[in-house]
Design a protein around this motif. Structure first.
Motif, PDB file in Angstrom:
ATOM      1  N   ALA A 178       0.697  -1.201   0.060  1.00 28.41           N
ATOM      2  CA  ALA A 178       0.136   0.262   0.221  1.00 28.41           C
ATOM      3  C   ALA A 178       1.042   1.090   0.150  1.00 28.41           C
ATOM      4  CB  ALA A 178      -0.851   0.083   0.976  1.00 28.41           C
ATOM      5  N   GLU A 179       1.859   1.187   0.963  1.00 31.17           N
ATOM      6  CA  GLU A 179       2.835   2.327   0.980  1.00 31.17           C
ATOM      7  C   GLU A 179       3.727   2.792  -0.185  1.00 31.17           C
ATOM      8  OE1 GLU A 179       6.581   3.223   3.988  1.00 31.17           O
ATOM      9  OE2 GLU A 179       5.903   1.024   3.622  1.00 31.17           O
ATOM     10  N   VAL A 180       4.307   1.587  -0.655  1.00 26.38           N
ATOM     11  CA  VAL A 180       5.367   1.590  -1.773  1.00 26.38           C
ATOM     12  C   VAL A 180       4.654   1.658  -3.237  1.00 26.38           C
ATOM     13  CG1 VAL A 180       7.613   1.156  -2.538  1.00 26.38           C
ATOM     14  CG2 VAL A 180       7.061   1.330  -0.310  1.00 26.38           C
ATOM     15  N   ARG A 181       4.238   0.492  -3.450  1.00 26.07           N
ATOM     16  CA  ARG A 181       3.662   0.122  -4.764  1.00 26.07           C
ATOM     17  C   ARG A 181       2.378   1.049  -5.116  1.00 26.07           C
ATOM     18  NH1 ARG A 181       1.126  -5.467  -5.957  1.00 26.07           N
ATOM     19  NH2 ARG A 181      -0.778  -4.407  -5.293  1.00 26.07           N
ATOM     20  N   ASP A 182       1.267   1.056  -4.366  1.00 21.94           N
ATOM     21  CA  ASP A 182       0.063   1.415  -4.621  1.00 21.94           C
ATOM     22  C   ASP A 182      -0.100   3.209  -4.108  1.00 21.94           C
ATOM     23  OD1 ASP A 182      -0.414  -0.844  -5.622  1.00 21.94           O
ATOM     24  OD2 ASP A 182      -1.723  -1.588  -4.009  1.00 21.94           O
ATOM     25  N   HIS A 183       0.706   3.284  -3.261  1.00 24.11           N
ATOM     26  CA  HIS A 183       0.820   4.863  -2.873  1.00 24.11           C
ATOM     27  C   HIS A 183      -0.850   5.177  -1.957  1.00 24.11           C
ATOM     28  CE1 HIS A 183       4.363   6.386  -5.281  1.00 24.11           C
ATOM     29  NE2 HIS A 183       4.720   5.457  -4.051  1.00 24.11           N
ATOM     30  N   ASP A 184      -1.266   4.205  -1.496  1.00 26.43           N
ATOM     31  CA  ASP A 184      -2.797   4.305  -0.978  1.00 26.43           C
ATOM     32  C   ASP A 184      -2.556   4.584   0.495  1.00 26.43           C
ATOM     33  OD1 ASP A 184      -5.117   3.587   0.084  1.00 26.43           O
ATOM     34  OD2 ASP A 184      -5.365   2.509  -1.266  1.00 26.43           O
ATOM     35  N   ILE A 185      -2.613   5.738   0.652  1.00 27.14           N
ATOM     36  CA  ILE A 185      -2.658   6.495   2.107  1.00 27.14           C
ATOM     37  C   ILE A 185      -3.620   5.655   3.177  1.00 27.14           C
ATOM     38  CG2 ILE A 185      -4.121   8.219   1.911  1.00 27.14           C
ATOM     39  CD1 ILE A 185      -0.847   8.142   3.843  1.00 27.14           C
ATOM     40  N   GLU A 186      -4.896   5.528   2.734  1.00 22.91           N
ATOM     41  CA  GLU A 186      -5.908   4.845   3.534  1.00 22.91           C
ATOM     42  C   GLU A 186      -5.414   3.435   3.946  1.00 22.91           C
ATOM     43  OE1 GLU A 186      -7.915   6.926   4.782  1.00 22.91           O
ATOM     44  OE2 GLU A 186      -7.331   8.464   3.629  1.00 22.91           O
ATOM     45  N   ARG A 187      -5.066   2.588   2.990  1.00 21.66           N
ATOM     46  CA  ARG A 187      -4.493   1.279   3.262  1.00 21.66           C
ATOM     47  C   ARG A 187      -3.311   1.283   3.961  1.00 21.66           C
ATOM     48  NH1 ARG A 187      -3.719  -1.123  -2.319  1.00 21.66           N
ATOM     49  NH2 ARG A 187      -2.524  -2.589  -1.133  1.00 21.66           N
ATOM     50  N   THR A 188      -2.369   2.174   3.902  1.00 24.16           N
ATOM     51  CA  THR A 188      -1.218   2.233   4.672  1.00 24.16           C
ATOM     52  C   THR A 188      -1.682   2.642   5.960  1.00 24.16           C
ATOM     53  OG1 THR A 188       0.065   3.027   2.760  1.00 24.16           O
ATOM     54  CG2 THR A 188       0.920   3.682   5.049  1.00 24.16           C
ATOM     55  N   MET A 189      -2.279   3.626   6.522  1.00 24.11           N
ATOM     56  CA  MET A 189      -2.799   4.034   7.731  1.00 24.11           C
ATOM     57  C   MET A 189      -3.573   3.091   8.434  1.00 24.11           C
ATOM     58  SD  MET A 189      -1.133   6.708   8.122  1.00 24.11           S
ATOM     59  CE  MET A 189      -1.444   7.259   9.400  1.00 24.11           C
ATOM     60  N   ALA A 190      -4.352   2.067   7.758  1.00 23.80           N
ATOM     61  CA  ALA A 190      -5.310   1.025   8.220  1.00 23.80           C
ATOM     62  C   ALA A 190      -4.346  -0.039   8.772  1.00 23.80           C
ATOM     63  CB  ALA A 190      -6.068   0.575   7.108  1.00 23.80           C
ATOM     64  N   THR A 191      -3.006   0.009   8.682  1.00 27.50           N
ATOM     65  CA  THR A 191      -2.261  -1.291   8.972  1.00 27.50           C
ATOM     66  C   THR A 191      -1.371  -0.607  10.342  1.00 27.50           C
ATOM     67  OG1 THR A 191      -0.134  -0.438   8.038  1.00 27.50           O
ATOM     68  CG2 THR A 191      -1.428  -1.885   6.784  1.00 27.50           C
ATOM     69  N   LEU A 192      -1.725   0.482  10.880  1.00 32.11           N
ATOM     70  CA  LEU A 192      -1.119   1.275  12.077  1.00 32.11           C
ATOM     71  C   LEU A 192      -2.250   1.371  13.282  1.00 32.11           C
ATOM     72  CD1 LEU A 192       0.771   4.072  10.251  1.00 32.11           C
ATOM     73  CD2 LEU A 192       1.803   1.598  10.853  1.00 32.11           C
TER      74      LEU A 192
END
Length: 173
Positions: A33-47
């Motif tokens: 999510a962070e590096v390939r897709d640049h999807d901030i919502e999915r990235t933050m959902a892992t935290l």
């Protein structure tokens, strides 16, 4: 970065511990999510909500971030900035894991990182260009890294980065 994802997939296939497999799955989701897709919502959902990031050893990163980012909105803003400026580009970031550790409450690894960036991105970030380099050149940053990622309630609590000083910047061939 694709090699890192492949590495994590292989480690997940080797584990017989379902909790460890779930932690690796979450790290894969976070990384993609962070590096390939640049999807901030999915990235933050892992935290977790009270996530905290620490950076040790790299004076430039410490100066830019104060060494510690403990506010969720600041973490989000840092991710968005790095997604926009190319620091988190799938084809620009390479991770070579030498040691990998997992316990019931953390994943840790160490190895080498390589980051490929255009001179313009370095100049915009205030990073001095290597001798003889121009903003029209492409550079590779190499450094040793150790990263610890604690988990709580199935989510990542933090990313604690220890880097070997400033590493080295070289003009790409």
């Amino acid at each position: 970065m694709a090699r890192f994802i492949d590495f994590l997939e292989a480690r997940k296939a080797e584990t017989e511990n379902p909790k460890h497999a779930a932690m690796i799955d979450l790290l894969i989701e976070h990384s993609v999510a962070e590096v390939r897709d640049h999807d901030i919502e999915r990235t933050m959902a892992t935290l977790v909500d009270d996530c905290v990031y620490h950076c040790y050893g790299d004076p430039v990163a410490i100066e830019q971030q104060g060494g510690r980012v403990a506010d969720r909105e600041t973490v989000r803003a840092n991710y968005l900035e790095n997604m926009a400026n190319g620091m988190l580009a799938m084809d620009s970031l390479e991770v070579e894991v030498e040691h990998f550790f997992i316990s019931d409450d953390a994943i840790a690894w160490d190895g080498c990182t390589r980051l490929r960036l255009p001179g313009t991105a370095l100049a915009e970030a205030g990073v001095p260009l290597p001798d003889g380099g121009t903003v029209d050149d492409v550079f590779v940053h190499r450094s040793r890294a150790a990263i610890v990622i604690p988990f709580r309630d199935g989510l990542m609590v933090a990313e604690d980065f220890s880097l070997d000083g400033q590493g080295t910047w070289e003009k790409a061939a």
